[in-house]
Design an enzyme around this catalytic site. Structure first.
Site, mmCIF file in Angstrom:
data_model
loop_
_atom_site.group_PDB
_atom_site.id
_atom_site.type_symbol
_atom_site.label_atom_id
_atom_site.label_comp_id
_atom_site.label_asym_id
_atom_site.label_seq_id
_atom_site.Cartn_x
_atom_site.Cartn_y
_atom_site.Cartn_z
ATOM 1 N N ASP A 24 0.849 -1.200 0.000
ATOM 2 C CA ASP A 24 0.000 0.000 0.000
ATOM 3 C C ASP A 24 0.878 1.241 0.000
ATOM 4 O OD1 ASP A 24 -2.309 -1.517 -0.024
ATOM 5 O OD2 ASP A 24 -2.566 -1.469 2.148
ATOM 6 N N LYS A 72 0.280 -8.076 -2.115
ATOM 7 C CA LYS A 72 -1.015 -7.571 -2.582
ATOM 8 C C LYS A 72 -0.831 -6.209 -3.228
ATOM 9 C CE LYS A 72 -4.504 -5.847 0.098
ATOM 10 N NZ LYS A 72 -5.322 -4.761 -0.449
ATOM 11 N N ASP A 83 -5.797 -6.857 -5.955
ATOM 12 C CA ASP A 83 -7.018 -6.558 -5.198
ATOM 13 C C ASP A 83 -7.712 -5.328 -5.777
ATOM 14 O OD1 ASP A 83 -8.961 -6.548 -3.230
ATOM 15 O OD2 ASP A 83 -7.681 -5.589 -1.725
ATOM 16 N N LEU A 84 -8.406 -5.522 -6.898
ATOM 17 C CA LEU A 84 -9.105 -4.388 -7.535
ATOM 18 C C LEU A 84 -10.615 -4.472 -7.324
ATOM 19 C CD1 LEU A 84 -6.984 -4.058 -10.821
ATOM 20 C CD2 LEU A 84 -6.727 -2.828 -8.650
ATOM 21 N N LYS A 85 -11.085 -5.505 -6.671
ATOM 22 C CA LYS A 85 -12.511 -5.656 -6.304
ATOM 23 C C LYS A 85 -13.439 -5.317 -7.467
ATOM 24 C CE LYS A 85 -11.814 -4.865 -1.336
ATOM 25 N NZ LYS A 85 -10.410 -4.424 -1.252
ATOM 26 N N HIS A 119 -16.519 -5.136 -9.883
ATOM 27 C CA HIS A 119 -17.973 -5.135 -9.661
ATOM 28 C C HIS A 119 -18.591 -4.436 -10.869
ATOM 29 C CE1 HIS A 119 -21.512 -4.104 -6.690
ATOM 30 N NE2 HIS A 119 -21.903 -4.751 -7.770
ATOM 31 N N ASP A 120 -19.146 -5.221 -11.808
ATOM 32 C CA ASP A 120 -19.676 -4.630 -13.037
ATOM 33 C C ASP A 120 -20.568 -5.670 -13.702
ATOM 34 O OD1 ASP A 120 -19.888 -2.991 -15.425
ATOM 35 O OD2 ASP A 120 -17.975 -2.077 -14.841
ATOM 36 N N ILE A 121 -21.010 -5.413 -14.920
ATOM 37 C CA ILE A 121 -21.815 -6.424 -15.599
ATOM 38 C C ILE A 121 -20.922 -7.642 -15.889
ATOM 39 C CG2 ILE A 121 -23.489 -4.792 -16.566
ATOM 40 C CD1 ILE A 121 -21.959 -5.005 -19.236
ATOM 41 N N PRO A 122 -21.534 -8.829 -15.985
ATOM 42 C CA PRO A 122 -20.725 -10.053 -16.109
ATOM 43 C C PRO A 122 -19.697 -10.003 -17.241
ATOM 44 C CG PRO A 122 -22.995 -10.632 -15.639
ATOM 45 C CD PRO A 122 -22.988 -9.141 -15.838
ATOM 46 N N THR A 181 -18.143 -7.479 -18.620
ATOM 47 C CA THR A 181 -17.026 -6.575 -18.308
ATOM 48 C C THR A 181 -16.107 -7.185 -17.258
ATOM 49 O OG1 THR A 181 -18.410 -4.694 -18.862
ATOM 50 C CG2 THR A 181 -16.484 -4.230 -17.497
ATOM 51 N N THR A 197 -15.867 -3.949 5.443
ATOM 52 C CA THR A 197 -15.818 -3.807 6.909
ATOM 53 C C THR A 197 -16.077 -2.369 7.345
ATOM 54 O OG1 THR A 197 -13.430 -3.706 6.690
ATOM 55 C CG2 THR A 197 -14.351 -5.781 7.465
ATOM 56 N N GLN A 253 -8.162 0.117 11.913
ATOM 57 C CA GLN A 253 -8.699 -1.241 11.996
ATOM 58 C C GLN A 253 -9.273 -1.437 13.396
ATOM 59 O OE1 GLN A 253 -9.169 -3.154 9.555
ATOM 60 N NE2 GLN A 253 -7.454 -3.190 8.104
ATOM 61 N N GLY A 271 -0.704 -5.119 6.126
ATOM 62 C CA GLY A 271 -0.164 -3.889 5.558
ATOM 63 C C GLY A 271 0.737 -3.165 6.534
ATOM 64 N N ARG A 272 0.141 -2.226 7.256
ATOM 65 C CA ARG A 272 0.939 -1.363 8.133
ATOM 66 C C ARG A 272 1.823 -2.073 9.157
ATOM 67 N NH1 ARG A 272 -4.263 2.334 8.839
ATOM 68 N NH2 ARG A 272 -5.094 0.276 8.307
HETATM 69 O O1 C5P Z 1 -2.503 -1.721 6.918
HETATM 70 P P1 C5P Z 1 -3.464 -2.843 7.106
HETATM 71 O O2 C5P Z 1 -2.841 -4.093 7.679
HETATM 72 O O3 C5P Z 1 -4.718 -2.419 7.824
HETATM 73 O O4 C5P Z 1 -3.867 -3.211 5.616
HETATM 74 C C1 C5P Z 1 -4.880 -4.107 5.327
HETATM 75 C C2 C5P Z 1 -5.045 -4.229 3.840
HETATM 76 O O5 C5P Z 1 -6.208 -5.006 3.602
HETATM 77 C C3 C5P Z 1 -5.259 -2.914 3.098
HETATM 78 O O6 C5P Z 1 -4.706 -3.067 1.783
HETATM 79 C C4 C5P Z 1 -6.764 -2.779 3.036
HETATM 80 O O7 C5P Z 1 -7.196 -2.064 1.908
HETATM 81 C C5 C5P Z 1 -7.200 -4.235 2.934
HETATM 82 N N1 C5P Z 1 -8.535 -4.508 3.436
HETATM 83 C C6 C5P Z 1 -8.944 -4.217 4.733
HETATM 84 N N2 C5P Z 1 -10.202 -4.517 5.140
HETATM 85 C C7 C5P Z 1 -11.057 -5.071 4.298
HETATM 86 C C8 C5P Z 1 -10.670 -5.389 2.998
HETATM 87 C C9 C5P Z 1 -9.383 -5.084 2.591
HETATM 88 O O8 C5P Z 1 -8.164 -3.726 5.524
HETATM 89 N N3 C5P Z 1 -12.255 -5.383 4.724
#
Ligand code: C5P
Length: 234
Positions: A10, A32, A59-61, A63-66, A68, A123, A193, A213-214
């Site tokens: 990230d 990721k 991780d581009l998630k 969400h569109d018509i099937p 696409t 979340t 989080q 991530g962090r």
């Molecule tokens: O920095 P951190 O450990 O919180 O990063 C978590 C990663 O997971 C980020 O890339 C965040 O976009 C992703 N993510 C999340 N919660 C979700 C879905 C994805 O934190 N529900």
């Protein structure tokens, strides 16, 4: 044991991402690449990370018509990613199209089929936010409903919050791969989080992969942080 740590790159640009990836590669199982890095650095960043030999979770998630989504999935398979995400709220037809595209494209390129992961309820949404968009179910029920729909539509994995793992494991087939973010070791500063588990707790609850991530990239020594997390799982 295969290394279940997926380190989230990230960061805003390719140079920073590649430097971080090189530093922590020996201690993690995959990287990721999400929207920020992909939009700023383009598909080339996926190729460059793949060229290092590392696995990539794109991780581009979608969400569109099937049609696409199927075409976007095919493009991701051509980049040779190992995992990618779609929104389960796109519906069963969209998820079936995504899975079929992953299967067919990988087969024609003689590549392993990537894992298409379903994202259920973000979340960041609570029951009030769901009601706002016309969904009267509470978050837990909606997660279960979308998870079942995903599995019945042929997806073989889901992204879920740490606190959903145990419930999902109760009713999903055992082979469904669960990937969970929201991992905290306790050593880092508080951040956005709110519902977290430690790496070990998440694996014990039934997660297959941990997106971190962090706790890694924002640590003073990212390599040491990743190694410490890995050691905590043994
Ligand atoms: O920095 P951190 O450990 O919180 O990063 C978590 C990663 O997971 C980020 O890339 C965040 O976009 C992703 N993510 C999340 N919660 C979700 C879905 C994805 O934190 N529900």
């Amino acid at each position: 044991m295969r290394n279940p740590i997926i380190a989230a790159l990230d960061v805003p640009d390719a140079e920073t991402a590649l430097k971080l990836a090189a530093q922590i590669a020996p201690a993690v199982g995959a990287f990721k690449i999400g929207k920020e890095l992909f939009v700023s650095a383009g598909p080339d960043i996926v190729r460059r990370v793949r060229d290092t030999g590392a696995s990539v979770f794109l991780d581009l998630k979608f969400h569109d018509i099937p049609n696409t989504v199927a075409r976007a999935v095919a493009a991701a398979v051509r980049l040779d990613v190992q995992m990618l995400t779609v929104h389960t709220s796109g519906g069963s037809e969209m998820m079936r199209a995504a899975e079929k595209s992953a299967h067919d494209t990988a087969k024609s390129l003689k590549l392993p089929r990537p894992l298409v992961l379903g994202v259920t309820v973000l979340t960041s949404m609570d029951s009030d936010a769901l009601a706002e968009i016309g969904c009267e179910a509470n978050v837990g029920h909606q997660v279960e409903r979308l998870a079942s729909l995903a599995v019945n539509s042929g997806l073989r994995g889901l992204v879920c919050s740490p606190l959903e793992i145990a419930d999902l494991r109760e009713f999903l087939p055992a082979e469904i791969q669960l990937v969970t973010p929201g991992i905290r070791t306790g050593a880092e500063k508080a951040d956005d989080q709110k519902r977290t588990l430690t790496p070990r707790e998440a694996i014990t609850a039934g997660a297959n992969w941990l997106v971190i991530g962090r706790p890694i990239y924002a640590a003073e020594n990212p390599r040491a942080a990743a190694e410490k997390i890995l050691a905590s799982l043994k």
